[in-house]
Design an enzyme around this catalytic site. Structure first.
Site, PDB file in Angstrom:
ATOM      1  N   GLU A 139      49.842 -25.676   7.586  1.00  0.00           N
ATOM      2  CA  GLU A 139      50.121 -24.480   8.468  1.00  0.00           C
ATOM      3  C   GLU A 139      49.644 -24.633   9.717  1.00  0.00           C
ATOM      4  O   GLU A 139      50.655 -24.275  11.009  1.00  0.00           O
ATOM      5  CB  GLU A 139      49.678 -23.091   7.647  1.00  0.00           C
ATOM      6  CG  GLU A 139      50.655 -22.828   6.503  1.00  0.00           C
ATOM      7  CD  GLU A 139      49.899 -23.190   5.410  1.00  0.00           C
ATOM      8  OE1 GLU A 139      48.916 -24.041   5.422  1.00  0.00           O
ATOM      9  OE2 GLU A 139      50.581 -22.775   4.265  1.00  0.00           O
TER      10      GLU A 139
ATOM     11  N   HIS B 119      47.310 -12.728  -2.281  1.00  0.00           N
ATOM     12  CA  HIS B 119      48.971 -13.146  -2.147  1.00  0.00           C
ATOM     13  C   HIS B 119      49.406 -11.667  -1.922  1.00  0.00           C
ATOM     14  O   HIS B 119      50.445 -11.389  -2.129  1.00  0.00           O
ATOM     15  CB  HIS B 119      49.384 -13.634  -3.098  1.00  0.00           C
ATOM     16  CG  HIS B 119      49.306 -15.163  -3.374  1.00  0.00           C
ATOM     17  ND1 HIS B 119      48.066 -15.714  -3.465  1.00  0.00           N
ATOM     18  CD2 HIS B 119      50.123 -16.136  -3.274  1.00  0.00           C
ATOM     19  CE1 HIS B 119      48.360 -17.004  -3.644  1.00  0.00           C
ATOM     20  NE2 HIS B 119      49.359 -17.102  -3.440  1.00  0.00           N
TER      21      HIS B 119
HETATM   22  C1  LIG Z   1      47.533 -21.996   2.632  1.00  0.00           C
HETATM   23  C2  LIG Z   1      48.583 -22.030   1.694  1.00  0.00           C
HETATM   24  N1  LIG Z   1      49.789 -22.347   1.855  1.00  0.00           N
HETATM   25  C3  LIG Z   1      50.930 -22.624   0.820  1.00  0.00           C
HETATM   26  C4  LIG Z   1      50.516 -21.788  -0.199  1.00  0.00           C
HETATM   27  C5  LIG Z   1      51.802 -21.698  -1.156  1.00  0.00           C
HETATM   28  N2  LIG Z   1      51.463 -22.675  -2.253  1.00  0.00           N
HETATM   29  C6  LIG Z   1      50.959 -22.280  -3.468  1.00  0.00           C
HETATM   30  S1  LIG Z   1      50.879 -23.622  -4.317  1.00  0.00           S
HETATM   31  C7  LIG Z   1      51.660 -24.696  -3.154  1.00  0.00           C
HETATM   32  C8  LIG Z   1      51.494 -26.159  -3.590  1.00  0.00           C
HETATM   33  C9  LIG Z   1      50.323 -26.790  -3.594  1.00  0.00           C
HETATM   34  O1  LIG Z   1      50.572 -28.182  -4.018  1.00  0.00           O
HETATM   35  P1  LIG Z   1      49.371 -28.802  -4.602  1.00  0.00           P
HETATM   36  O2  LIG Z   1      48.113 -28.773  -3.724  1.00  0.00           O
HETATM   37  O3  LIG Z   1      49.849 -30.226  -4.837  1.00  0.00           O
HETATM   38  O4  LIG Z   1      48.783 -28.203  -5.763  1.00  0.00           O
HETATM   39  P2  LIG Z   1      49.639 -28.368  -7.298  1.00  0.00           P
HETATM   40  O5  LIG Z   1      50.520 -27.115  -7.295  1.00  0.00           O
HETATM   41  O6  LIG Z   1      50.232 -29.655  -7.466  1.00  0.00           O
HETATM   42  O7  LIG Z   1      48.486 -28.195  -8.353  1.00  0.00           O
HETATM   43  C10 LIG Z   1      51.924 -24.038  -2.382  1.00  0.00           C
HETATM   44  C11 LIG Z   1      52.461 -24.573  -0.991  1.00  0.00           C
HETATM   45  C12 LIG Z   1      49.336 -21.534  -0.633  1.00  0.00           C
HETATM   46  N3  LIG Z   1      49.022 -20.842  -1.687  1.00  0.00           N
HETATM   47  N4  LIG Z   1      48.472 -21.554   0.441  1.00  0.00           N
END
Ligand SMILES: Cc1ncc(C[n+]2csc(CCOP(=O)(O)OP(=O)(O)O)c2C)c(N)n1
Ligand SMILES: Cc1ncc(C[n+]2csc(CCOP(=O)(O)OP(=O)(O)O)c2C)c(N)n1
Ligand SMILES: [Mg+2]
Ligand SMILES: [Mg+2]
Lengths: 323, 324, 323, 324
Positions: C60, C129
Site C-alpha cells: 500500500e 476490518h
Molecule cells: C495491509 C493489508 N492489505 C490488504 C489486505 C487484504 N488482504 C487480505 S488477505 C490478502 C492476500 C494476502 O496474501 P498472502 O500474504 O499471500 O496470504 P495468503 O492469503 O496466501 O495466506 C489481502 C490482499 C489486508 N488484510 N491487509
C-alpha cells in the site's frame, strides 16, 4: 525546590521508572548517542547500558511493531518517535495492533507501551515537521493520550504512562524542551485523566491543550481587570477529566478551547460536544474553538505564526466569547 | 527424519488431519450460516503449520496471519476453544472478541492471527527481542505468505533481526496466491527466500507439502536461534487449495487445483503414504486416528454451539479495565 | 430510469471518467482480476486493458506513493484501498505527501488523486476490518472527504472526485455494495460540498453520515406521527455544506448527528461545533452525537451490532433530543 | 570520461563549487539568524548531485530528501529562487511555503525535497510509472541516503520497479550517517546496493566523491532506463562533512572528518586537481569560475533579502484554489 528543564524531566521520568522495573526499556532513533538528538534520553546509557537504551535505524514501522511484541511478552517499552509527523510510518502497529490486541484477545494481553512523540509549531520546520495528531489518537479506541505542557507534568505524566498497562501516547512539546521550571525534589506522578486548573477565574473558561497553555495564561494575564479568565489544562485527553471542565463552566458559563492542531475536527470540537452534552443550560454564550488554521503549516516564519493561536488572537477570542 | 519418534510422527499426522477436518467443518458451518465473517481456510498447507510447530516448545512464540486456524491448531491444539471463537462465543480463545482472524492464546505463546497482511511481522520481531532481553532461549516463528512478502515492514525487520541477531524464524508460506493475485504477478523473482540473502540471513526453500522436509528445515533454524546464532528465512512452497476467503469467487485454473490436490501432492495423503510405507503406522492406526479426530471435532462443534455469547456485562468489565 | 447497484455505480463512474480523460487510471490490489474482489472495477479491463487497470502486490505505501508521483507528472490516479483499515500502511503518502505538496510547492503542483476506500460495520469482520477514519482525514488540511450513501451519490461523487484537482478520499460502504436503486440513465455528477435533505421534517434535524442515512430514514419513518424528523446527508465532510445544515436547524431547533465511527472526537463533534458557532440562538435543546462505541469493533455478531447505531437506538436518541 | 566535453566538465565544476559555496553561505546566514528552521547541509557530497544531474535532461525527474539544496542546484540551477526559498520569501522556488526541505521546481522536473526520510521513494516510482504510461523516455532519479535505506517502502518500490520495468534510478548516497547514527549501527551489511540484487535489479557501487565516477555509473543506468530496460540501484560512497542539522551537536571522530575533507578526498579539490592535471582548465580558469560563483551567490543573497515575504493574501488565494 530545584530547577529542571522539560527535557531533563523526561529523562528523569525514564531513569526512575527504569530503576524500579527492569522490563522498561527505551527504543528509538538516535536515542543511544549522546543522549539523543534533543537530549531526551540523557543519562540512560551511563546507568543502564545499551541493552535498555536501543538506538534504531530509521524503521519506524519495525520498531513500533517490536514494541507491540515486546509488550505482549512481558516487557514495558518506551518508544521515542522523533517528530510526531513520523508516526505516520507506524500507524499499523499503533492503531491496528497495540490499540486493539488487548481487546481482540479478549483481555489476555496487556499492552504497556508508552509512545513519546514530539509535536509543536514554532521552530520554522514547515508542513512535514509541525503536525499535531492528538485528535486522531483520541478518536482511536484503546489508546490513551496526554499532552504535558509543564516541566512538572512532563515528568509526572510520563511516569504514569510507563506504569499504565495499556498503550499511552505522550505528546511532548518541542518548543518547551529547554524551558526551566521550579519543581519539587524527588519523585512524583501525575495521574492520567486529571485536569489542572492553571489559573482561577470567574468570567470565562479557557481550555488549552499543550503549549497553548502558556499563551492562554499570558492572554489571561493581559486581560486581568477586564475579564476574569479561568485556564484549564486537561493534561490528558483520553481519559478526559470532564468533571473539572464542567465545574468550571457551571461557574463561568463561557468556554473557549485553544489548540495548535487544525480547527476542523480537532480535539476542541470534542470538548465542545462534551460541554454541550453536560452543561448546555449553564452556557451564556456559544462555546468556541480557536485552533490552528485548516492548512498545512507554511515555512515562511510570519505565516507560520499566523497559522496557530497567539497571545493576541487568544485574547481577542476570549473577548468575543464574552462579548 | 530418523530423530522423530513414532509418537511424534503420529502426533504430527493427527494434527494435520485435525486441521484439515477442522477447516472442512468450518466451511460447512459457514455455508450453513453458523459461522459468519471473513473466513480464510488453510486446506492444503497443513504440513507447514504442523512441521513447524512440531519443533517448537509451548513457551516459544508464533505470530500468524488472516489465515490462522492451521497455525493455531498446530501450536495451541485446543479445538473446542478455537471453534468457539469462530462462532464468537465467550468460551472462545479470545472470548468471542476476536473471531477467526484474531485467535490468541497467551499460555501457548500464540501471539495471534492478524487481519493486516504483514501485521504480525513486527510483533514477531518484538517477541524475539523480548526473549533475548530476558535471557531465555525462546524462539519466535513468524508465519506469513507470498503476499505479505511485498510489505516493506518485512525488510525493515530482516535488517533489524540480522543486526541484532534475534532468535526469529521468518516462515514464508508461498501458497502461490495473495487473494486472487498469483505470485508471478506480485513478486519480480521466482523465489522469495533469497530476498533475505543481502541481510546475511541464512535462507532455505523447502517443500511445504512435505511435513518432514518442513520439520527438518525448521529444526535447523530453531537450533541456530536457540544457540544465539540469529534469524533464518524459510520459504515453504505450498498451495492454497480453497478460494481466498468465503466470500470471494475463485477463477483459478482447474488443472492447477487438481494437481495440488492429488495424492502425489496433498500433504496429508503424502504423509499418510509415507507412514504406511515405512510402517510407522498401519492402516488401522490411521483409521483410528481419523476416527478420534472426528470425535473431537464433533465435541468441539457441540461445545461451541452450547457456549454462551459474550455478554454486554463482560464487555463493560473489559472496557473499564483496558479502555478509557 | 433503471436499476443499478452501488458497486456498479462505482464501476460506471470510473469507466466514464476513463473514457473522457486518458490520464485516468485505476490502481490497487486485485483490481485487475475478475473485476476486483468486490467487483468495483468490473468492465475496465475489457475496455481499457492492463495499462490503465493496474493490479498491485500488497504494498500500500508504494502504490499510494506511486499515485502521488503520477499525479505530479500529469496523470489522474484512482487508488483503491480494499478496506479503509489498510490505509494505515499508506499514511505517509496520503497525509505527509499528497495532502501537503500542492501547498508546500507554493501551488506549482496540483494533486488530482482519488482514493477510494471502503468502510462499514456489519459484515462481522472484527476490529481490523471495521474502522471508519473519516474524522482523521477531515482533520487533515489538504484532503477532501466524501461518503456516498446512495447509488446515485456513489457514482456522482466519485466522478466529481476524479475531476477534482486535489486529493479526494471517497469512503465507500461495503454493506451497500450490492444494493440496487433506481437511477437516471446516462451521466451525472454530484458536487463535492453539497448536502442532501434526504427527508423533510420540522421537529428535529438528523445529520447522518454514510450508511447510517438508511437507518436514520428508517427511524424517522417509524417516528412518523410522533416526531417530524428531517434527515440530512452531508455527503461530503470536507468541504462541508453547513448552509443546508444550518438552515434546517434554524427551522427545527434540534440536532442529532449519527455515525458509525467512534463517538469520541468523531465527525459528529465537528458538526456540533459548527452548529454551536452558527445556530446557538436557534437551539431548543443540546445537539447530540450518536456515534459508535469508543471500543474496537468486537467480532461476536451480537456485540458488533451493539457497538454501532441501529434503527432503534437512533429512534431513542431522536426522542431524547426532543424530550 | 572521454565523452564529456570541456564545456560539460567546466559546468560540472561550476555547479559543484556553487553548491559548496551556497551551503557555506547558508550556514553563515543561519548563524546570523537570517535563515531559520531545520537546515541540512550537503557539503562533501557535491559530486553525487552534480555527477548525477549532469546526465539528466530538463524533463527528467528527480526526487530529493531533507538535504535537498545540492540536488536542487544541480538539477534546477536557480540560485536566486533557491536562496529566496531558504528565507521563506515569495520569490522562492516554492513561494516561501516550503522552505529548505521543500524546494520544488515543476519546470525542471524537480519533484521536491522531502521532510520524511524515505518519503520521496514512492513519488519517484510514480514519476517513472508516469513516463512509461505516457510513452516518453523520461528518466527518474530517486536520491536518498543510508538512513532511508532502512525504510520498508524502498523494498516495496524495488519490487514494483523490477516487476514493471520502470525507468528509475535508485541513488543511495551512503554518506555514512543518519543523523547521529553511523551506518555500521543501522545496516547489517557493509554495502547497501546489493540489497537490490534479489529483485534482479542491476546495482553498482561508485566513488561518490569522484564526480566522473558518479557520472559514468549514472550514464549507464540512464541509458538502460531510456532504452526501456528498467531500474538500476547505485550506491555512491561519500561522507557528510557538516553535522546532521543546524541544531544538532556533532560528536564524530575528528580524524574521520579530517580525512574526508583532505585534498585526497574532498570532491571539489579532487575534481579541480584532475581538471588541472589533464589540462582541461587552467588555474586562471578555475579562479575565474570561482569568482563568477561568488558574484552569483552575492546576487542571490541580495535578491532573497530584497524579496517580499508571502502575504496573507497570496495565502488566501492559494487556499481557495487547493484547500477546502
Ligand atoms: C495491509 C493489508 N492489505 C490488504 C489486505 C487484504 N488482504 C487480505 S488477505 C490478502 C492476500 C494476502 O496474501 P498472502 O500474504 O499471500 O496470504 P495468503 O492469503 O496466501 O495466506 C489481502 C490482499 C489486508 N488484510 N491487509
Ligand atoms: C520518517 C522519518 N523518520 C525520522 C526522521 C528524522 N530524521 C531526519 S534526517 C534523519 C537521518 C536520515 O539519514 P539519511 O537517510 O542517511 O540521510 P542524510 O541525513 O544522511 O542525508 C532522520 C532520522 C524523518 N525526517 N523522517
Ligand atoms: Mg499467499
Ligand atoms: Mg546518511
Amino acid at each position: 525546590m530545584r530547577k529542571l528543564t522539560y527535557a531533563d524531566a523526561i529523562c528523569e521520568a525514564q531513569l526512575e521508572e527504569m530503576a524500579v522495573n527492569e522490563g522498561v526499556f527505551v527504543v528509538g532513533e538516535d536515542v543511544d548517542i549522546a543522549g539523543g538528538v534533543y537530549k531526551l534520553t540523557r543519562g540512560i546509557m551511563e546507568r543502564f547500558g545499551p541493552k535498555r537504551l536501543i538506538g534504531t535505524p530509521v524503521s519506524e514501522e519495525a520498531f513500533c511493531g517490536l514494541a507491540v511484541g515486546a509488550a505482549m511478552t512481558g516487557l514495558r517499552p518506551v518508544v521515542e518517535i522523533m517528530y510526531m509527523d513520523f508516526i505516520l510510518m507506524a500507524m499499523d502497529p499503533l492503531v491496528n495492533q497495540m490499540a486493539k490486541i488487548p481487546f481482540m484477545s479478549g483481555g489476555q494481553f496487556s499492552m504497556p507501551v508508552t509512545i513519546r512523540a514530539q509535536a509543536g509549531v514554532g521552530t520554522v520546520e514547515a508542513a512535514q515537521h509541525s503536525q499535531s495528531f492528538e485528535a486522531w489518537f483520541a478518536h482511536t479506541p484503546g489508546l490513551k493520550v496526554c499532552m504535558p505542557a509543564t516541566v512538572y507534568d512532563a515528568k509526572g505524566l510520563l511516569k504514569s504512562a510507563i506504569r499504565d498497562d495499556g498503550p499511552v501516547l505522550v505528546i511532548e512539546n518541542r518548543v518547551l524542551f529547554y524551558e526551566e521550571e521550579e519543581v519539587p525534589d524527588g519523585e512524583w506522578t501525575v495521574p492520567l485523566g486529571k485536569a489542572e486548573v492553571a489559573r482561577v477565574g470567574t468570567d470565562v473558561t479557557v481550555v488549552s491543550l499543550g503549549y497553548t497553555r502558556r499563551k492562554a495564561l499570558a492572554a489571561a494575564a493581559k486581560l486581568d481587570g477586564e475579564i476574569s479568565v479561568e485556564v484549564i489544562d486537561p493534561r490528558s485527553l483520553v481519559p478526559l477529566d470532564m468533571a473539572t471542565i464542567a465545574a468550571s463552566i457551571r461557574k463561568t458559563g463561557r468556554l473557549l478551547v485553544v489548540h495548535e492542531a487544525p480547527t476542523r475536527n480537532g480535539f476542541g470540537a470534542e470538548i465542545v460536544r462534551h460541554v454541550i452534552d453536560e452543561c448546555f443550560d449553564y452556557l451564556d454564550s456559544p462555546p468556541r474553538v480557536l485552533g490552528g488554521a485548516d492548512l498545512p503549516i507554511p515555512f515562511s516564519p510570519s505565516l507560520e505564526k499566523a497559522c496557530i493561536p497567539q497571545e493576541t488572537t487568544i485574547a481577542n477570542a476570549i473577548r468575543e466569547v464574552c462579548h | 527424519m530418523n530423530d522423530l519418534t513414532r509418537n511424534q510422527k503420529c502426533e504430527m499426522f493427527r494434527r494435520m488431519v485435525t486441521i484439515r477436518r477442522f477447516e472442512e467443518e468450518v466451511k460447512r458451518l459457514y455455508r450453513a450460516g453458523e459461522i459468519t465473517g471473513a473466513i480464510h481456510l488453510y486446506i492444503g498447507q497443513e504440513a507447514v503449520a504442523v512441521g513447524t510447530c512440531a519443533v517448537l516448545r509451548d513457551d516459544d512464540y508464533v505470530t500468524s496471519t488472516h489465515r490462522p486456524h492451521g497455525h493455531c491448531i498446530a501450536k495451541v491444539f485446543d479445538l473446542k476453544r478455537t471453534m468457539a471463537e469462530m462462532m464468537g462465543k465467550a468460551t472462545g480463545l479470545s472470548g468471542g472478541f476476536g473471531g477467526s482472524m484474531h485467535q490468541f492464546c497467551k499460555d501457548k505463546g500464540f501471539l495471534g492471527g492478524n487481519g493486516i497482511v504483514g501485521g504480525g511481522i513486527g510483533i514477531a520481531l518484538g517477541a524475539a527481542f523480548s526473549a533475548q532481553y530476558r535471557g531465555t532461549d525462546q524462539v519466535t516463528v513468524c508465519f506469513f505468505s507470498d503476499g505479505a512478502a511485498n510489505q516493506g515492514v518485512l525488510y525493515e525487520c530482516l535488517n533489524l533481526a540480522a543486526l541484532w541477531k534475534f532468535p526469529v524464524i521468518f516462515m514464508c508460506e508461498n501458497n502461490r496466491y495473495a487473494a486472487t493475485t498469483p505470485v508471478e504477478k506480485s513478486a519480480c523473482t521466482k523465489d522469495i527466500a533469497p530476498r533475505a540473502a543481502p541481510y546475511g540471513i541464512p535462507w532455505a526453500i523447502c517443500d511445504g507439502n512435505d511435513v518432514l522436509d518442513v520439520y527438518r528445515c525448521v529444526s535447523e533454524a530453531v537450533s541456530r536461534a536457540r544457540a544465539g546464532q540469529g534469524a533464518t528465512f524459510i520459504e515453504a512452497k505450498t498451495y492454497r487449495v480453497e478460494p481466498h476467503c468465503g466470500i470471494i469467487a475463485d477463477e483459478r485454473n482447474k488443472d492447477e487445483l487438481t494437481t495440488w490436490m492429488s495424492a502425489a501432492q496433498d500433504p496429508i495423503l503424502r504423509f499418510e503414504a509415507r507412514l504406511l510405507q515405512e510402517k510407522t503406522l498401519s492402516a488401522d492406526d490411521i483409521k483410528a486416528i481419523r476416527e478420534e479426530v472426528e470425535k473431537e471435532l464433533e465435541d468441539a462443534v457441540e461445545f461451541a454451539r452450547q457456549s454462551p455469547s459474550p455478554t454486554l456485562e463482560s464487555f463493560a468489565t473489559r472496557r473499564s479495565q483496558s479502555y478509557a
